[in-house]
Write an enzyme that holds these catalytic residues in place. Structure first.
Site, short mmCIF file in Angstrom:
data_model
loop_
_atom_site.label_atom_id
_atom_site.label_comp_id
_atom_site.label_asym_id
_atom_site.label_seq_id
_atom_site.Cartn_x
_atom_site.Cartn_y
_atom_site.Cartn_z
N GLU A 76 -2.85 -32.01 20.89
CA GLU A 76 -3.13 -30.57 20.87
C GLU A 76 -3.12 -29.94 22.25
OE1 GLU A 76 -4.62 -32.83 18.99
OE2 GLU A 76 -4.02 -32.18 17.00
N HIS A 104 -11.72 -31.10 7.62
CA HIS A 104 -10.72 -30.15 7.13
C HIS A 104 -11.39 -28.88 6.62
CE1 HIS A 104 -8.72 -34.07 7.01
NE2 HIS A 104 -7.64 -33.39 7.30
#
Ligand SMILES: Cc1ncc(C[n+]2csc(CCOP(=O)(O)OP(=O)(O)O)c2C)c(N)n1
Ligand SMILES: [Mg+2]
Length: 725
Positions: free
Chosen positions: A455, A525
């Site tokens: 990321e 999530h």
């Protein structure tokens, strides 16, 4: 200074081809090295006198830095140095006066206007992109910068200045064979960002020279602690496409030769280069510490014998290039230059307190302005079919990429297929939620591509792209995994404009699917956490609750001149209640304008994201079951947010709930509630209430998830409680 530097550079380049340095070139190099040391020593004196506030020196690194600089072309090539690169920057053309103006924090400090510590470089004219204090974050910027240079050379039409969006303010320079130089210490090679940058530079054969200035220490930590085996060259040796050199960094001639070969490799498009220079740290890490606490005397004395200045001086004497008197004269002239510069710097006006907030955001383009309020145009084909939020985000990306060739899209799994051949046979991936579906197929693999699974790599490279004038619209696959990029977002992306006093900007868009209510999303999530980003100055944070808003706000995010975090609630991607027809390719919504989802007289709910439909359900029940008339405000953008709309509504209803999905404590609602209590106290008939998730993580089992996240029932109960308070 620039004259000395460039004449040294030109003559050196010519002479090395003939097998060595001419006497004049050696003198020029020596003078740059002396000048660097003199600025360091002057700063140390000023620090002792408390006239400056921080000091970091290049002492012991001068030969390596001057040698590197002389192989490059300032203002043509690009530079991402680190905090110890004084001699490099002197040789590129930064003046001692500019350095000392930064040391005193003067208004006329060209690198930052008194905002950054000394030796935090920036020069638009020289293509030195503003550097932070963070070790190794700059190497990813260098990679993105090289990618952008390559892109513009292949698509020169993309460099055109266009009115009506950020492009009007982001000038583009490129040549086609420019090289990017980035420098870092050997300790900093432990950072993941270093390896992430090496990965992409290698894979894409980018023209980046990585120079490791190996002085054997990272503050007090010796090299073998940071680098297994103690030698970084051995660890990186298997990266494909690289040119490698390991040199004595105290010998400017050896350094220059290595750099010339490295730069030639890059300029010819053969790939990146890695130059590992062994040098010494002659002084302590900074003036704020004392290395005798951890380095034995004998070791420090042995290093002093390798002082590149001493070695160069001996050589000049030995080879009869300069006499002792001439060396004295050269040193005195450097000293005079530095003293004069220091005198001027100490008299320079200080920055004005009134200017502190300048350049936190773009001064040129205001995303809250009505110029972003573009309605659907008459000539757009009417399209009655209702589309989901996912559809309309995808449509906006298609429209904007057609309109603006500077947009690139990258992230994990965002391409249809990295192996293009497969597309003859398969449909393509286009993102784990399919939000980028079809973009690679329409716009090609140069504009839409998968990143490595890293990321920080995504955001760091995006910054480098944007500093060159491009518009990366990158995806973080799940908000839950944005954290490896948080450092790049907080310390680099959001602050580049402010720290460079408006000289650089990086208006990147980061799209990130966020939130829970997924039934089984669990801890990794389902996260929220927007307040950790609204707490960052310089970053716009957008959080739409329906398809039409997502389309119009994403368009504004892409066209504006600030970095934007665009949060997309996963649960809302394909809901039935939030759909809308396609509004055409010009539809835009300004930031900072709340939407009244439901008008009401008795109580206000200030909310956003997935709590908009849940608040609406609660409000309908409140009306039906309790006769309470609730007004709902959807903020739509969290930074900036629409204070006027909040104040107007609270003055009308006198009762307010701030509701969000994120955890209650320290959440976004705390700020809004505090401001209402502070500024609207006289209008309130009841305390300000907040609704948020329990202060825990989101669990997998739906029974637990339901209890953790706020539900319509939670909101209804708060409405009734507050109305009867
Ligand atoms: C991300 C980050 N972590 C920690 C620091 C604090 N810090 C500043 S310099 C430094 C050591 C760097 O050593 P090295 O990379 O070898 O460079 P040198 O200072 O020796 O030239 C550290 C730990 C920082 N600036 N940035
Ligand atoms: Mg070091």
């Amino acid at each position: 200074m620039e004259l000395v530097a460039s004449s040294a550079r030109d003559s050196v380049s010519a002479a090395l081809g003939l097998g060595g340095l001419s006497p004049q070139q050696m003198v020029d190099i020596y003078r740059l090295m002396v000048l660097s040391r003199r600025v360091d020593d002057r700063e140390i004196l000023l620090k002792r006198q408390q006239k400056i506030f921080f000091q970091l020196s290049a002492a012991g690194h001068e030969a390596l830095q001057v040698g590197a600089a002389l192989a490059m072309r300032p203002g043509y090539d690009w530079f991402f140095p680190y905090y110890r690169d004084r001699a490099l920057c002197l040789a590129l053309g930064v003046t001692p006066l500019q350095m000392l103006l930064q040391a005193v924090g003067a208004a006329s400090d060209t690198a930052s206007g008194g905002r950054q510590m000394p030796t935090h470089w920036s020069s638009r004219a020289l293509n030195i992109v503003s550097t932070s204090s963070c070790t190794a974050s700059q190497v990813l910027h260098a990679v993105g910068c090289a990618e952008a240079g390559r892109y513009f050379s292949r698509h020169p039409e993309a460099a055109a200045r266009e009115a009506g969006d950020y492009r009007a303010f982001r000038d583009v320079k490129f040549h086609g064979d420019e090289v990017v130089l980035t420098m870092l210490g050997e300790g900093s090679t432990s950072q993941g960002e270093f390896w992430e940058a090496m990965n992409t530079a290698s894979n894409q054969k980018l023209p980046v020279v990585f120079c490791v200035e190996d002085n054997g220490y990272a503050i007090s930590t010796p090299v073998e602690v940071n680098t297994p085996g103690g030698n970084i060259s051995r660890l990186v040796a298997n990266f494909p496409n690289f040119f490698f050199a390991e040199v004595d960094g105290t010998d400017p001639q050896a350094v220059l030769q290595a750099f010339q070969a490295a730069v030639a490799h890059c300029r010819a498009g053969r790939g990146p280069a890695f130059v590992h220079g062994h040098c010494i740290r002659l002084y302590s890490h900074s003036f704020s510490e004392d290395d005798s606490a951890y380095r034995p005397k004998a070791e420090r004395e042995a290093d002093a014998l390798r002082d590149p200045l001493g070695k160069m001086q001996m050589r000049l004497l030995r080879e009869g290039i300069l006499t002792e008197e001439q060396i004295d004269a050269l040193e005195q002239s450097a000293e005079r230059e530095v003293s004069d510069a220091a005198e001027r710097a100490l008299l320079a006006p200080l920055p004005l307190v009134e200017g502190i907030a300048k350049h936190v955001y773009s001064e040129d383009l205001d995303p809250t302005s009505s110029s972003f309020a573009a309605e659907r145009k008459e000539e757009d084909p009417p399209d009655a079919k209702s589309r989901t939020m996912a559809d309309l985000i995808n449509a906006c990306l298609h429209d904007e990429m057609r309109r603006d060739p500077r947009i690139v899209v990258f992230g994990e799994d965002v391409a249809d297929a990295s192996r293009e051949d497969a597309l003859a046979e398969v449909k393509g991936k286009g993102g784990v939620f399919k939000l980028t579906a079809g973009l690679q197929t329409e716009f090609g693999s140069e504009r839409v591509f998968n990143s490595p699974l890293a990321e920080a790599n995504i955001v760091g490279r995006a910054l480098g792209y944007a500093a060159r004038g491009m518009k990366p619209v990158v995806e973080i696959q799940f908000f839950d995994y944005i954290w490896p990029a948080y450092h790049q977002i907080r310390n680099e992306l959001s602050v580049l404009r402010w720290r460079s006093n408006g000289e650089w900007a990086c208006p990147v868009v980061i799209r990130a699917p966020i939130g829970g209510y997924l039934t089984g999303g669990s801890i990794y999530h389902s996260q929220s956490g927007e307040s950790l980003f609204t707490h960052i100055p310089g970053l716009r944070v957008v959080f739409p609750s329906n398809a039409l808003d997502a389309n119009g706000l994403l368009r504004t995010a892409i066209r504006c001149d600030d970095p934007v975090l665009f949060l997309e609630h996963k649960r809302l991607y394909r809901e039935t209640h939030d759909r809308a027809p396609y509004p055409g390719p010009e539809f835009a919504i300004p930031f900072g304008k709340a939407r009244i989802v439901r008008a009401g007289a008795d109580l206000t709910i200030v909310t956003y994201g997935a709590l908009v439909p849940r608040s609406l359900q609660a409000a309908e029940r409140a009306r039906r079951e309790h006769g309470i008339d609730v007004e709902i405000l959807d903020l739509r953008t969290l930074n900036p947010y629409d204070w006027e709309a909040i104040a107007t509504s609270v003055r009308k209803t006198s009762r307010v709930i701030v509701a969000h999905e994120d955890m209650l404590s320290w959440g976004y609602g705390a700020e809004i509630a505090a401001r209402i209590a502070d500024e609207l106290f006289d209008s309130l008939d009841a305390p300000v209430r907040r609704i948020g998730a329990m202060d825990t993580f989101v669990a997998y089992q739906p029974v637990l998830e339901d209890a953790i996240l706020p539900q319509p029932e939670t909101i209804l109960k708060a409405i009734v409680d507050l109305k009867t308070y």
